[in-house]
Write an enzyme that holds these catalytic residues in place. Structure first.
Site, short mmCIF file in Angstrom:
data_model
loop_
_atom_site.label_atom_id
_atom_site.label_comp_id
_atom_site.label_asym_id
_atom_site.label_seq_id
_atom_site.Cartn_x
_atom_site.Cartn_y
_atom_site.Cartn_z
CB CYS A 55 -0.92 -0.01 1.22
SG CYS A 55 -2.04 1.40 1.24
CB CYS A 64 -1.77 3.73 8.19
SG CYS A 64 -2.84 4.32 6.86
CB CYS A 74 -1.02 -0.23 8.30
SG CYS A 74 -1.59 -1.46 7.11
CB CYS A 80 -15.55 -7.20 6.24
SG CYS A 80 -14.90 -5.57 5.88
CB CYS A 88 -18.65 -5.20 5.11
SG CYS A 88 -17.75 -3.76 5.69
CB CYS A 107 -18.50 -0.21 9.12
SG CYS A 107 -17.35 -1.01 10.26
NE ARG A 121 -17.80 -5.62 13.63
CZ ARG A 121 -18.14 -4.83 12.60
NH1 ARG A 121 -17.24 -4.16 11.96
NH2 ARG A 121 -19.39 -4.76 12.22
#
Ligand code: SF4
Length: 322
Positions: free
Chosen positions: A53, A57, A60, A97, A129, A189, A261
């Site tokens: 990616c 972040c 991550c 998801c 999702c 979400c 969640r």
């Protein structure tokens, strides 16, 4: 109790800082009012495109710039994903998801493939999702037309702390995508992560942003950072259960209809700690031994937890009636 979108930070801070047992009790009362407290939604999260990616972040392991053990994998095939969804359904998941390590959705063949995945999983009767990064309104509409039920796009933290964690996009980008999702009539979400070095005021700030959106998100994931070697946050200390409880209980009180969640970090919690989180208003979990790339309790362990705590899985597409 009416649903409010006009909470002030001060009001949320007062709830957040109330004595912990009182906070859990109050949240539990709201939980019983709006939900069947024995019911817990079971979701499965699958990484359909892993690693590489371009974003930064700090938590991550899928960011290309960090040296982690994550193996880059191109977009999975549609059949493979639908088979995984079937397996998840057999193991009791009602929501599936799919996550792709993208900065944003591009209008290309990969997106067409994701639309086919959405159709395939929707045909199984599961709530579908996706979490694919930033989206335009047109892309959100295409996903909706393909049968997408929910879209995950976390705020991660407060607006003030955001730049300490991510520099390749800004908070407003997040809010814009959430608006596109909402306008396409897709269930929202959105939640965040604690334990990234933020202050208590940042946790309250994030909850305040979520609870003052024009409509509350239908799902609010609360994650405890699972530090991964090779990421800038690898040395962060473990989040205490009391910190998780304050987040969960406050989210439950200020966004009573949302599914709260208990997400990443469950792998480091005992059954008793998880039980406290359910008492504080959590009513959704991720099942399966991986959350994208980080570890999560296995299916067998969760089945045992459901037995011990006498919980029952929530059926799919159920509306909150209170
Ligand atoms: S959290 Fe998502 S956007 Fe950020 S680096 Fe990881 S995969 Fe990319």
């Amino acid at each position: 109790m009416t649903i409010r979108n006009n909470w002030t930070r001060e009001e949320i801070a007062e709830i957040f800082n109330s004595p912990i047992l009182e906070l859990i009790h109050r949240a539990g009362t709201v939980h019983h009012q709006y939900h069947d407290a024995q019911e817990v939604q079971v979701c499965t999260l699958l990484s359909v495109k892993t690693g590489g990616c371009p974003e930064d972040c700090a938590y991550c392991p899928q960011a290309a710039r960090y040296h982690t053990n994550v193996k880059v994998h191109k977009l999975l095939e549609v059949d493979e994903v639908v088979d995984k969804a079937k397996e998840a359904r057999e193991n009791g998941s009602t929501r599936f998801c799919m996550g792709a390590a993208w900065r944003e959705v591009r209008d290309n063949r990969d997106f067409d493939k994701v639309l086919d995945m959405v159709k395939g999983v929707n045909d199984l009767g599961m709530e579908v999702c996706c979490t694919l990064g930033m989206l335009t309104h047109e892309q959100a509409t295409k996903l909706k037309d393909a049968g997408l039920y929910a879209y995950n796009h976390n705020l991660d933290t407060s607006e003030e702390f955001y730049g300490d964690v991510i520099t390749t996009r800004n908070y407003q980008d997040r809010l814009d995508t959430l608006e596109h999702v909402r306008k396409a009539k897709i269930s929202v979400c959105s939640g965040g992560i604690i334990g990234m070095g933020e202050m208590e005021g940042d946790r309250i700030g994030m909850l305040h942003t979520l609870a003052t959106l024009p409509e509350h998100p239908e799902s609010v994931p609360v994650n405890a950072l699972v530090p991964v070697e090779g990421t800038p946050l690898e040395e962060q200390p473990k989040v205490s259960v009391w910190d998780m409880l304050r987040m969960i209980a406050t989210a439950r009180i200020i966004m009573p209809r949302a599914m709260v969640r208990l997400s990443a970090g469950r792998v480091r919690m005992t059954l008793e700690e998880q039980a406290l989180c359910f008492l504080a208003g959590a009513n959704s979990i991720f099942a399966g031994d991986k959350l994208l790339t980080t570890p999560n309790p296995g299916v067998v362990q969760d089945k045992e937890m459901f037995q011990v705590l006498q919980l029952k899985p929530r059926v799919s597409h159920k509306e909150v009636v209170a």
